[in-house]
Write a protein that holds these residues in place. Structure first.
Motif, PDB file in Angstrom:
ATOM      1  N   THR A  87      68.212  42.321  64.390  1.00 44.30           N
ATOM      2  CA  THR A  87      67.701  42.472  63.031  1.00 44.30           C
ATOM      3  C   THR A  87      66.334  41.783  62.943  1.00 44.30           C
ATOM      4  N   PRO A  88      65.547  42.091  61.921  1.00 47.77           N
ATOM      5  CA  PRO A  88      64.268  41.387  61.778  1.00 47.77           C
ATOM      6  C   PRO A  88      64.423  39.870  61.775  1.00 47.77           C
ATOM      7  N   ARG A  89      65.485  39.361  61.168  1.00 49.41           N
ATOM      8  CA  ARG A  89      65.695  37.910  61.132  1.00 49.41           C
ATOM      9  C   ARG A  89      65.933  37.365  62.539  1.00 49.41           C
ATOM     10  N   GLN A  91      64.839  38.738  65.364  1.00 42.08           N
ATOM     11  CA  GLN A  91      63.600  38.851  66.122  1.00 42.08           C
ATOM     12  C   GLN A  91      62.577  37.808  65.693  1.00 42.08           C
ATOM     13  N   PRO A 115      66.989  47.607  69.066  1.00 41.35           N
ATOM     14  CA  PRO A 115      67.989  46.739  68.443  1.00 41.35           C
ATOM     15  C   PRO A 115      69.374  47.391  68.420  1.00 41.35           C
ATOM     16  N   ASP A 117      71.391  46.737  65.932  1.00 38.60           N
ATOM     17  CA  ASP A 117      71.566  47.017  64.514  1.00 38.60           C
ATOM     18  C   ASP A 117      70.995  48.400  64.186  1.00 38.60           C
ATOM     19  N   THR A 119      70.001  49.948  61.446  1.00 36.31           N
ATOM     20  CA  THR A 119      68.840  49.991  60.556  1.00 36.31           C
ATOM     21  C   THR A 119      67.584  49.543  61.283  1.00 36.31           C
ATOM     22  N   ALA A 120      67.707  48.442  62.026  1.00 38.61           N
ATOM     23  CA  ALA A 120      66.555  47.943  62.779  1.00 38.61           C
ATOM     24  C   ALA A 120      66.153  48.923  63.875  1.00 38.61           C
ATOM     25  N   ALA A 123      64.146  51.756  62.459  1.00 35.49           N
ATOM     26  CA  ALA A 123      62.791  51.366  62.067  1.00 35.49           C
ATOM     27  C   ALA A 123      61.894  51.080  63.259  1.00 35.49           C
ATOM     28  N   ALA A 124      62.490  50.881  64.439  1.00 33.74           N
ATOM     29  CA  ALA A 124      61.701  50.520  65.618  1.00 33.74           C
ATOM     30  C   ALA A 124      60.886  51.710  66.110  1.00 33.74           C
ATOM     31  N   ALA A 131      63.568  42.491  70.901  1.00 35.03           N
ATOM     32  CA  ALA A 131      64.709  43.155  70.260  1.00 35.03           C
ATOM     33  C   ALA A 131      65.942  43.168  71.141  1.00 35.03           C
TER      34      ALA A 131
END
Length: 322
Positions: A87-89, A91, A115, A117, A119-120, A123-124, A131
């Motif tokens: 997740t962004p958190r 990373q 990722p 995840d 959602t992540a 978005a990648a 990641a």
């Protein structure tokens, strides 16, 4: 020591997949629970067989990193043992770990990945090393190299001082001699240990007065999301039951009940879908977790068997756990 792999002859039925009232698949394996002293509480299957712990080895790699002087705290300390969802958190925390010791994402020795995840991953724009689920462990190892002046470009070499420190940590935790070294999926060395040795190590991790181990366990209990990811099996197990849980690839599970017990389990076919269920069933049958609470965790993290988009079955504990 003489090692033997876990085989079908040494395995018992850990879980059964039921579809529309008919048993469709079965997961075999072995596992055991030991008390805080390492004595066997309950074992099923060949608990003297050796396995690669895969990412269930990470707590002991993280201990070696901390003892080598790379003293991360809080969620960053947890990332040193995580198999995170990217997740962004997650990373962002890994990038901060790297920057704290003058490292960059290009220094990471783990392969690029998307990722875990969804959602992540959506978005990648491309796979990256940060990641990758093991990037926190690698960031920790790079930090230890900088603190000690060790070659950061060779930290994955089994002869590297850091990896020798990891071996010493594993030998002390498992009370076994490391006599073989392989390569894990992320590129770090991985060593075989017996299921008994891994359970002994888990019990020691959550029962010792060693301050580094206590710091590691306290951080995991305080930041379960960092171990895995929100809603993922290890994170939910830690949050709801207050026990340490660390999966490993190819169906490995390590759990520790603070101050009381350790567990190691291997699903023979390598499928992780039965690992949390079987591990919690073992702890429940030995009175180490509340059975109803364990079932709620299993229901939350193991999807039902579906057909036409609706639940038509379930995964249940196998006869080998009765």
């Amino acid at each position: 020591m003489s090692r033997r792999p876990l085989t079908a002859d040494g395995a018992v039925e850990l879980a059964v997949v039921e579809r529309s009232g008919f048993d469709e698949s079965r997961h075999l394996g072995a596992g055991l629970v030991v008390d805080a002293t390492g004595a066997v509480v309950r074992g099923v299957g060949d608990v003297g067989a050796s396995i690669y712990p895969r990412s269930s080895l990470k707590p002991f790699q993280a201990l070696a990193v901390r003892r080598a002087g790379a003293r991360f705290e809080g969620e960053q300390l947890v990332l040193t043992l995580a198999s995170h969802a990217g997740t962004p958190r997650h990373q962002d925390a890994v990038r901060a770990m790297l920057a704290a010791h003058g490292n960059t994402p290009d220094d990471l020795g783990c392969p690029p990945a998307l990722p875990l995840d969804p959602t992540a991953a959506h978005a990648a724009t491309a796979p990256t090393r940060v990641a990758m689920e093991c990037s926190g462990k690698h960031a920790g190892m790079l930090g230890a190299c900088r603190v000690n002046g060790w070659d950061p470009g060779a930290y994955l070499d089994p002869a590297h001082p850091l990896q020798r420190a990891v071996v010493a940590t594993v030998e002390a935790a498992t009370a076994e001699i490391v006599d073989h070294i392989g390569v894990d999926g992320c590129g770090t060395p991985v060593v075989p240990v017996t299921l008994h040795g891994l359970a002994r190590a888990a019990a020691g991790l959550v029962s010792t007065d060693d301050p580094d181990a206590r710091d590691l366990v306290d951080a995991v209990l305080a930041h379960p999301w960092a171990v895995d990811g929100p809603g993922r099996p290890n994170a939910v197990t830690i949050e709801r039951l207050g026990i340490v849980a660390k999966l490993g690839a190819e169906g490995v599970m390590l759990m520790g009940v603070p101050g009381r017990a350790g567990l190691a389990l291997k699903v023979l076919d390598g499928n992780l879908r039965a690992a949390t269920l079987a591990a919690l069933e073992l702890l429940a049958t030995t009175g180490l977790v509340d059975p109803a609470a364990a079932r709620r965790v299993v229901d939350a993290v193991i999807p039902p068997v579906t057909g036409a988009g609706r639940a038509v079955g379930r995964i249940r504990p196998g006869a080998g756990l009765r």
